[in-house]
Design a protein around this motif. Structure first.
Motif, PDB file in Angstrom:
ATOM      1  N   GLY A  71      49.837  81.351  86.084  1.00 60.00           N
ATOM      2  CA  GLY A  71      48.703  81.869  85.319  1.00 60.00           C
ATOM      3  C   GLY A  71      49.112  82.998  84.398  1.00 60.00           C
ATOM      4  O   GLY A  71      48.665  83.084  83.249  1.00 60.00           O
ATOM      5  N   VAL A  72      49.971  83.881  84.884  1.00 57.33           N
ATOM      6  CA  VAL A  72      50.485  84.974  84.051  1.00 57.33           C
ATOM      7  C   VAL A  72      51.256  84.414  82.860  1.00 57.33           C
ATOM      8  O   VAL A  72      51.076  84.852  81.707  1.00 57.33           O
ATOM      9  CB  VAL A  72      51.389  85.903  84.893  1.00 57.33           C
ATOM     10  CG1 VAL A  72      52.118  86.909  84.002  1.00 57.33           C
ATOM     11  CG2 VAL A  72      50.564  86.635  85.945  1.00 57.33           C
ATOM     12  N   LEU A  73      52.114  83.432  83.110  1.00 60.13           N
ATOM     13  CA  LEU A  73      52.893  82.819  82.039  1.00 60.13           C
ATOM     14  C   LEU A  73      51.979  82.121  81.033  1.00 60.13           C
ATOM     15  O   LEU A  73      52.185  82.228  79.811  1.00 60.13           O
ATOM     16  CB  LEU A  73      53.887  81.819  82.633  1.00 60.13           C
ATOM     17  CG  LEU A  73      54.761  81.046  81.641  1.00 60.13           C
ATOM     18  CD1 LEU A  73      55.609  82.002  80.815  1.00 60.13           C
ATOM     19  CD2 LEU A  73      55.640  80.037  82.362  1.00 60.13           C
ATOM     20  N   GLY A  74      50.967  81.415  81.532  1.00 59.28           N
ATOM     21  CA  GLY A  74      50.033  80.739  80.632  1.00 59.28           C
ATOM     22  C   GLY A  74      49.302  81.707  79.737  1.00 59.28           C
ATOM     23  O   GLY A  74      49.086  81.446  78.542  1.00 59.28           O
ATOM     24  N   ALA A  75      48.906  82.850  80.294  1.00 59.74           N
ATOM     25  CA  ALA A  75      48.229  83.868  79.491  1.00 59.74           C
ATOM     26  C   ALA A  75      49.150  84.391  78.395  1.00 59.74           C
ATOM     27  O   ALA A  75      48.736  84.558  77.244  1.00 59.74           O
ATOM     28  CB  ALA A  75      47.768  85.011  80.392  1.00 59.74           C
ATOM     29  N   ALA A  76      50.409  84.655  78.745  1.00 58.63           N
ATOM     30  CA  ALA A  76      51.365  85.156  77.760  1.00 58.63           C
ATOM     31  C   ALA A  76      51.596  84.137  76.648  1.00 58.63           C
ATOM     32  O   ALA A  76      51.695  84.503  75.464  1.00 58.63           O
ATOM     33  CB  ALA A  76      52.687  85.503  78.446  1.00 58.63           C
ATOM     34  N   LEU A  77      51.679  82.861  77.004  1.00 57.77           N
ATOM     35  CA  LEU A  77      51.888  81.823  75.986  1.00 57.77           C
ATOM     36  C   LEU A  77      50.693  81.731  75.040  1.00 57.77           C
ATOM     37  O   LEU A  77      50.862  81.608  73.820  1.00 57.77           O
ATOM     38  CB  LEU A  77      52.136  80.473  76.662  1.00 57.77           C
ATOM     39  CG  LEU A  77      53.480  80.320  77.378  1.00 57.77           C
ATOM     40  CD1 LEU A  77      53.544  78.986  78.118  1.00 57.77           C
ATOM     41  CD2 LEU A  77      54.632  80.427  76.380  1.00 57.77           C
ATOM     42  N   CYS A  78      49.486  81.792  75.595  1.00 60.33           N
ATOM     43  CA  CYS A  78      48.291  81.768  74.739  1.00 60.33           C
ATOM     44  C   CYS A  78      48.271  82.973  73.809  1.00 60.33           C
ATOM     45  O   CYS A  78      47.945  82.857  72.621  1.00 60.33           O
ATOM     46  CB  CYS A  78      47.032  81.747  75.604  1.00 60.33           C
ATOM     47  SG  CYS A  78      46.690  80.163  76.378  1.00 60.33           S
ATOM     48  N   GLY A  79      48.628  84.143  74.342  1.00 60.86           N
ATOM     49  CA  GLY A  79      48.683  85.332  73.501  1.00 60.86           C
ATOM     50  C   GLY A  79      49.725  85.214  72.413  1.00 60.86           C
ATOM     51  O   GLY A  79      49.490  85.606  71.268  1.00 60.86           O
ATOM     52  N   GLY A  80      50.891  84.648  72.758  1.00 63.82           N
ATOM     53  CA  GLY A  80      51.930  84.456  71.754  1.00 63.82           C
ATOM     54  C   GLY A  80      51.504  83.529  70.636  1.00 63.82           C
ATOM     55  O   GLY A  80      51.800  83.767  69.459  1.00 63.82           O
ATOM     56  N   LEU A  81      50.796  82.458  70.980  1.00 64.84           N
ATOM     57  CA  LEU A  81      50.316  81.528  69.956  1.00 64.84           C
ATOM     58  C   LEU A  81      49.288  82.192  69.044  1.00 64.84           C
ATOM     59  O   LEU A  81      49.297  81.996  67.822  1.00 64.84           O
ATOM     60  CB  LEU A  81      49.711  80.285  70.627  1.00 64.84           C
ATOM     61  CG  LEU A  81      50.710  79.348  71.300  1.00 64.84           C
ATOM     62  CD1 LEU A  81      49.982  78.236  72.050  1.00 64.84           C
ATOM     63  CD2 LEU A  81      51.663  78.745  70.261  1.00 64.84           C
ATOM     64  N   MET A  82      48.387  82.978  69.638  1.00 65.34           N
ATOM     65  CA  MET A  82      47.421  83.716  68.826  1.00 65.34           C
ATOM     66  C   MET A  82      48.137  84.728  67.936  1.00 65.34           C
ATOM     67  O   MET A  82      47.758  84.938  66.775  1.00 65.34           O
ATOM     68  CB  MET A  82      46.421  84.423  69.730  1.00 65.34           C
ATOM     69  CG  MET A  82      45.442  83.505  70.436  1.00 65.34           C
ATOM     70  SD  MET A  82      44.155  82.875  69.330  1.00 65.34           S
ATOM     71  CE  MET A  82      43.220  84.380  69.039  1.00 65.34           C
TER      72      MET A  82
END
Length: 307
Positions: A71-82
């Protein structure tokens, strides 16, 4: 005199400082992320949306069966894409960083609520997950792993910024992009990389709320924390160590007012206590900001070959 003694008793309590570190964690992560962006010359006003997106993405991943670190990794990936979206709009296209940032906040918050609503059509109350549990390390206050991660990241970001060629490149494009270009650096690439990394950190700040502080995702849970992080960057004079100090200071004000409400809430209006951390932070910001040395190319679009 009695109130002074009460405040002193609160300040020497281990439980108080445990709460301070917990409250400070999203501010530490969000401020580090914004600091990285601004050090490269890019203002990212999309932080509220990024934090909301990170909170939703991290919680949704765990709710759907992933483990907490996924979940932490998924949040970071979404933030990176944004962040990539923001960087490409403000970098190569040279769009207004203010407008793009506000648009990012609207997109991030709106998209988070849009995704979470259809995914839980039958839920009358926010479903819960099993969040990170406090972990007591020898000689330290018991905190969740994400708080320890935030403290480690302060040292990592400081080391990268001041002791590596990557950090030198980030600081150079934030101060003098023309000189950076003359040294063979791609200003656009460096800025995009910094904004993507910074946005991932901002999303982690939001993920902390759903994966550590609380156990559910609900509307308005970020509650203006992103705007406080932007102010803390100025307070910190764009330095990671001072960013940690500013986040802990604001969190201490917040934790103190919560406890003062309990002992003096019947005498003074509770709104006075709610205002206290913001008033004290504004005072600290005014005192520090006048001496702050900001990145000279901050908010200035750059196009290759221009002087």
């Amino acid at each position: 005199m009695e109130l002074f003694q009460t405040i002193l008793d609160i300040l020497v309590s281990a439980a108080f400082w445990t709460a301070v570190l917990r409250i400070a964690t999203p501010y530490i992560l969000g401020t580090l992320g914004e600091l990285l962006c601004e050090r490269a010359g890019v203002l990212n006003l999309g932080i509220e949306g990024l934090m909301t997106m990170g909170a939703m993405a991290g919680w949704m991943a765990v709710y759907q069966g992933a483990d907490l670190w996924t979940g932490v990794l998924g949040a970071a990936l979404c933030g990176g894409l944004m962040g990539l979206l923001h960087a490409t709009r403000t970098g190569p296209r040279g769009l207004s960083q203010h407008v793009a940032g506000i648009g990012g906040t609207l997109l991030g918050t709106g998209l988070s609520y849009f995704v979470s609503r259809p995914a839980l059509p039958q839920a009358s109350t926010p479903p819960t997950i099993e969040p990170f549990q406090p972990l007591a390390l020898p000689g330290a206050l018991a905190q969740t792993p994400m708080t320890y991660m935030a403290l480690i990241l302060v040292a990592v970001v400081a080391d990268v910024l001041y002791r590596t060629p990557v950090g030198l490149a980030v600081r150079m494009v934030g101060e003098n992009p023309a000189a950076a270009e003359a040294q063979g650096l791609s200003v656009t690439a460096v800025r995009i990389g910094a904004v993507v990394a910074g946005s991932a950190l901002m999303a982690l700040a939001g993920a902390f709320l759903t994966l550590s502080a609380f156990n559910a995702f609900f509307f308005n849970m970020v509650n203006g924390r992103g705007w406080i992080c932007i102010a803390l960057v100025v307070f910190a004079s764009w330095r990671p160590g001072k960013a940690l100090l500013g986040a802990v200071l604001f969190a201490a004000f917040d934790a103190l007012q919560l406890r003062l409400q309990q002992v003096a809430g019947g005498v003074l209006p509770y709104q006075l206590f709610l205002m206290m951390p913001y008033l004290l932070s504004i005072l600290a910001l005014v005192l520090v900001a006048r001496r702050a040395s900001y990145p000279r190319a901050l908010m200035i679009p750059y196009r290759k070959g221009e002087r």
